[in-house]
Scaffold this motif. Structure first.
Motif, PDB file in Angstrom:
ATOM      1  N   ARG A  29      87.767 104.479-101.993  1.00  0.00           N
ATOM      2  CA  ARG A  29      89.125 103.918-102.060  1.00  0.00           C
ATOM      3  C   ARG A  29      89.336 102.899-100.947  1.00  0.00           C
ATOM      4  O   ARG A  29      89.835 101.796-101.174  1.00  0.00           O
ATOM      5  CB  ARG A  29      90.150 105.057-101.920  1.00  0.00           C
ATOM      6  N   ASP A  30      88.946 103.268 -99.728  1.00  0.00           N
ATOM      7  CA  ASP A  30      89.180 102.392 -98.582  1.00  0.00           C
ATOM      8  C   ASP A  30      88.362 101.102 -98.658  1.00  0.00           C
ATOM      9  O   ASP A  30      88.740 100.096 -98.060  1.00  0.00           O
ATOM     10  CB  ASP A  30      88.883 103.138 -97.276  1.00  0.00           C
ATOM     11  N   SER A  31      87.260 101.134 -99.377  1.00  0.00           N
ATOM     12  CA  SER A  31      86.414  99.945 -99.536  1.00  0.00           C
ATOM     13  C   SER A  31      86.557  99.313-100.918  1.00  0.00           C
ATOM     14  O   SER A  31      85.818  98.385-101.263  1.00  0.00           O
ATOM     15  CB  SER A  31      84.938 100.337 -99.327  1.00  0.00           C
TER      16      SER A  31
ATOM     17  N   PHE B 261      84.492  96.129-103.195  1.00  0.00           N
ATOM     18  CA  PHE B 261      83.783  96.263-104.468  1.00  0.00           C
ATOM     19  C   PHE B 261      84.342  95.294-105.513  1.00  0.00           C
ATOM     20  O   PHE B 261      83.585  94.599-106.194  1.00  0.00           O
ATOM     21  CB  PHE B 261      83.858  97.705-104.989  1.00  0.00           C
ATOM     22  N   THR B 262      85.660  95.236-105.615  1.00  0.00           N
ATOM     23  CA  THR B 262      86.263  94.347-106.619  1.00  0.00           C
ATOM     24  C   THR B 262      86.027  92.879-106.251  1.00  0.00           C
ATOM     25  O   THR B 262      85.838  92.046-107.135  1.00  0.00           O
ATOM     26  CB  THR B 262      87.767  94.630-106.821  1.00  0.00           C
ATOM     27  N   ASP B 263      86.006  92.566-104.940  1.00  0.00           N
ATOM     28  CA  ASP B 263      85.700  91.199-104.511  1.00  0.00           C
ATOM     29  C   ASP B 263      84.291  90.794-104.922  1.00  0.00           C
ATOM     30  O   ASP B 263      84.010  89.615-105.120  1.00  0.00           O
ATOM     31  CB  ASP B 263      85.846  91.053-102.993  1.00  0.00           C
ATOM     32  N   ARG B 264      83.422  91.773-105.053  1.00  0.00           N
ATOM     33  CA  ARG B 264      82.041  91.509-105.502  1.00  0.00           C
ATOM     34  C   ARG B 264      81.934  91.614-107.026  1.00  0.00           C
ATOM     35  O   ARG B 264      80.842  91.597-107.575  1.00  0.00           O
ATOM     36  CB  ARG B 264      81.079  92.468-104.816  1.00  0.00           C
ATOM     37  N   GLY B 265      83.081  91.769-107.691  1.00  0.00           N
ATOM     38  CA  GLY B 265      83.117  91.774-109.148  1.00  0.00           C
ATOM     39  C   GLY B 265      82.749  93.092-109.803  1.00  0.00           C
ATOM     40  O   GLY B 265      82.516  93.149-111.005  1.00  0.00           O
ATOM     41  N   ALA B 266      82.685  94.163-109.024  1.00  0.00           N
ATOM     42  CA  ALA B 266      82.226  95.453-109.549  1.00  0.00           C
ATOM     43  C   ALA B 266      83.386  96.381-109.901  1.00  0.00           C
ATOM     44  O   ALA B 266      84.482  96.270-109.358  1.00  0.00           O
ATOM     45  CB  ALA B 266      81.337  96.147-108.523  1.00  0.00           C
TER      46      ALA B 266
ATOM     47  N   GLN C 288      77.086 107.598 -96.548  1.00  0.00           N
ATOM     48  CA  GLN C 288      76.270 106.400 -96.730  1.00  0.00           C
ATOM     49  C   GLN C 288      76.357 105.770 -98.120  1.00  0.00           C
ATOM     50  O   GLN C 288      75.887 104.653 -98.319  1.00  0.00           O
ATOM     51  CB  GLN C 288      74.813 106.725 -96.427  1.00  0.00           C
ATOM     52  N   HIS C 289      76.952 106.452 -99.069  1.00  0.00           N
ATOM     53  CA  HIS C 289      76.966 105.949-100.451  1.00  0.00           C
ATOM     54  C   HIS C 289      77.665 104.600-100.570  1.00  0.00           C
ATOM     55  O   HIS C 289      77.219 103.731-101.314  1.00  0.00           O
ATOM     56  CB  HIS C 289      77.621 106.978-101.384  1.00  0.00           C
ATOM     57  N   ILE C 290      78.743 104.417 -99.847  1.00  0.00           N
ATOM     58  CA  ILE C 290      79.538 103.195 -99.951  1.00  0.00           C
ATOM     59  C   ILE C 290      78.751 102.002 -99.412  1.00  0.00           C
ATOM     60  O   ILE C 290      78.637 100.969-100.076  1.00  0.00           O
ATOM     61  CB  ILE C 290      80.898 103.361 -99.226  1.00  0.00           C
ATOM     62  N   SER C 291      78.194 102.128 -98.201  1.00  0.00           N
ATOM     63  CA  SER C 291      77.466 101.008 -97.598  1.00  0.00           C
ATOM     64  C   SER C 291      76.223 100.648 -98.410  1.00  0.00           C
ATOM     65  O   SER C 291      75.912  99.467 -98.577  1.00  0.00           O
ATOM     66  CB  SER C 291      77.095 101.315 -96.147  1.00  0.00           C
ATOM     67  N   LYS C 292      75.539 101.635 -98.950  1.00  0.00           N
ATOM     68  CA  LYS C 292      74.346 101.369 -99.774  1.00  0.00           C
ATOM     69  C   LYS C 292      74.747 100.614-101.046  1.00  0.00           C
ATOM     70  O   LYS C 292      74.066  99.670-101.451  1.00  0.00           O
ATOM     71  CB  LYS C 292      73.643 102.670-100.149  1.00  0.00           C
TER      72      LYS C 292
ATOM     73  N   LEU D   8      77.472  98.740-101.556  1.00  0.00           N
ATOM     74  CA  LEU D   8      77.922  97.382-101.218  1.00  0.00           C
ATOM     75  C   LEU D   8      76.736  96.470-100.934  1.00  0.00           C
ATOM     76  O   LEU D   8      76.718  95.302-101.358  1.00  0.00           O
ATOM     77  CB  LEU D   8      78.875  97.418-100.015  1.00  0.00           C
ATOM     78  N   LYS D   9      75.734  96.986-100.239  1.00  0.00           N
ATOM     79  CA  LYS D   9      74.538  96.200 -99.938  1.00  0.00           C
ATOM     80  C   LYS D   9      73.813  95.829-101.238  1.00  0.00           C
ATOM     81  O   LYS D   9      73.350  94.693-101.403  1.00  0.00           O
ATOM     82  CB  LYS D   9      73.619  97.004 -99.015  1.00  0.00           C
ATOM     83  N   ALA D  10      73.714  96.773-102.166  1.00  0.00           N
ATOM     84  CA  ALA D  10      73.059  96.506-103.456  1.00  0.00           C
ATOM     85  C   ALA D  10      73.830  95.458-104.254  1.00  0.00           C
ATOM     86  O   ALA D  10      73.218  94.578-104.880  1.00  0.00           O
ATOM     87  CB  ALA D  10      72.934  97.799-104.265  1.00  0.00           C
ATOM     88  N   LEU D  11      75.161  95.515-104.231  1.00  0.00           N
ATOM     89  CA  LEU D  11      75.977  94.516-104.944  1.00  0.00           C
ATOM     90  C   LEU D  11      75.791  93.128-104.334  1.00  0.00           C
ATOM     91  O   LEU D  11      75.721  92.129-105.042  1.00  0.00           O
ATOM     92  CB  LEU D  11      77.449  94.906-104.910  1.00  0.00           C
TER      93      LEU D  11
END
Length: 152
Positions: free
Chosen positions: A54-56, A60-65, A138-142, A144-147
């Motif tokens: 939620r906080d990030s 995610f949406t800025d990266r189109g996901a 770590q799920h969020i940062s991983k 975002l990096k993949a996106l």
């Protein structure tokens, strides 16, 4: 063993927290999907993970996901969970664990708990990231990096 990078994401249909049908075919080809499988609504680790997504969420949406959480909890439980923590993304009720099995998310902790696993599915429906860890942080940062890597 989980799906691997490069595998085609399986097709699935589940109900979301509002009782609407979510068909993966309606989303693949339009935008990347971030699917996070988590054990249970309202548990400490799952609440931390959902709130971190939620906080990030804007990143995610800025990266189109599109971010989607999946657990075996009911639509009603998801509705309360989403409302309690102001979760802006879809929660899918996989009450029979059919999608969990399609993605081959294995149980954790001596086979007692549903696993915690995050997938990034690219626009073409291919798995571009798999991350499996009972640790929620770590799920969020991983993801975002993949996106970010998809944009290159």
């Amino acid at each position: 063993m989980s799906l691997s990078i490069g595998d085609t994401a399986p097709h699935f249909i589940l109900n979301d927290q509002d009782g609407n049908k979510f068909d993966s075919k309606d989303h693949i080809g339009k935008k990347p999907l971030v699917l996070f499988f988590y054990p249970k609504d309202y548990t400490p680790g799952c609440t931390k993970e959902a709130c971190s997504f939620r906080d990030s969420y804007e990143e995610f949406t800025d990266r189109g996901a599109e971010v989607i959480g999946i657990s075996a909890d009911s639509e009603a439980s998801h509705r309360k969970f989403a409302s309690s923590y102001k979760l802006p993304f879809i929660l899918l009720a996989d009450t029979q664990n059919k999608v969990r099995r399609l993605f081959r998310v294995e149980k954790a902790l001596f086979n007692l708990l549903p696993g915690r696993e995050t997938y990034v599915i690219d626009k073409e429906g291919k798995v571009s990231m798999v991350f499996n860890s009972m640790g929620a942080s770590q799920h969020i940062s991983k993801a975002l990096k993949a996106l970010k890597a998809l944009k290159k």
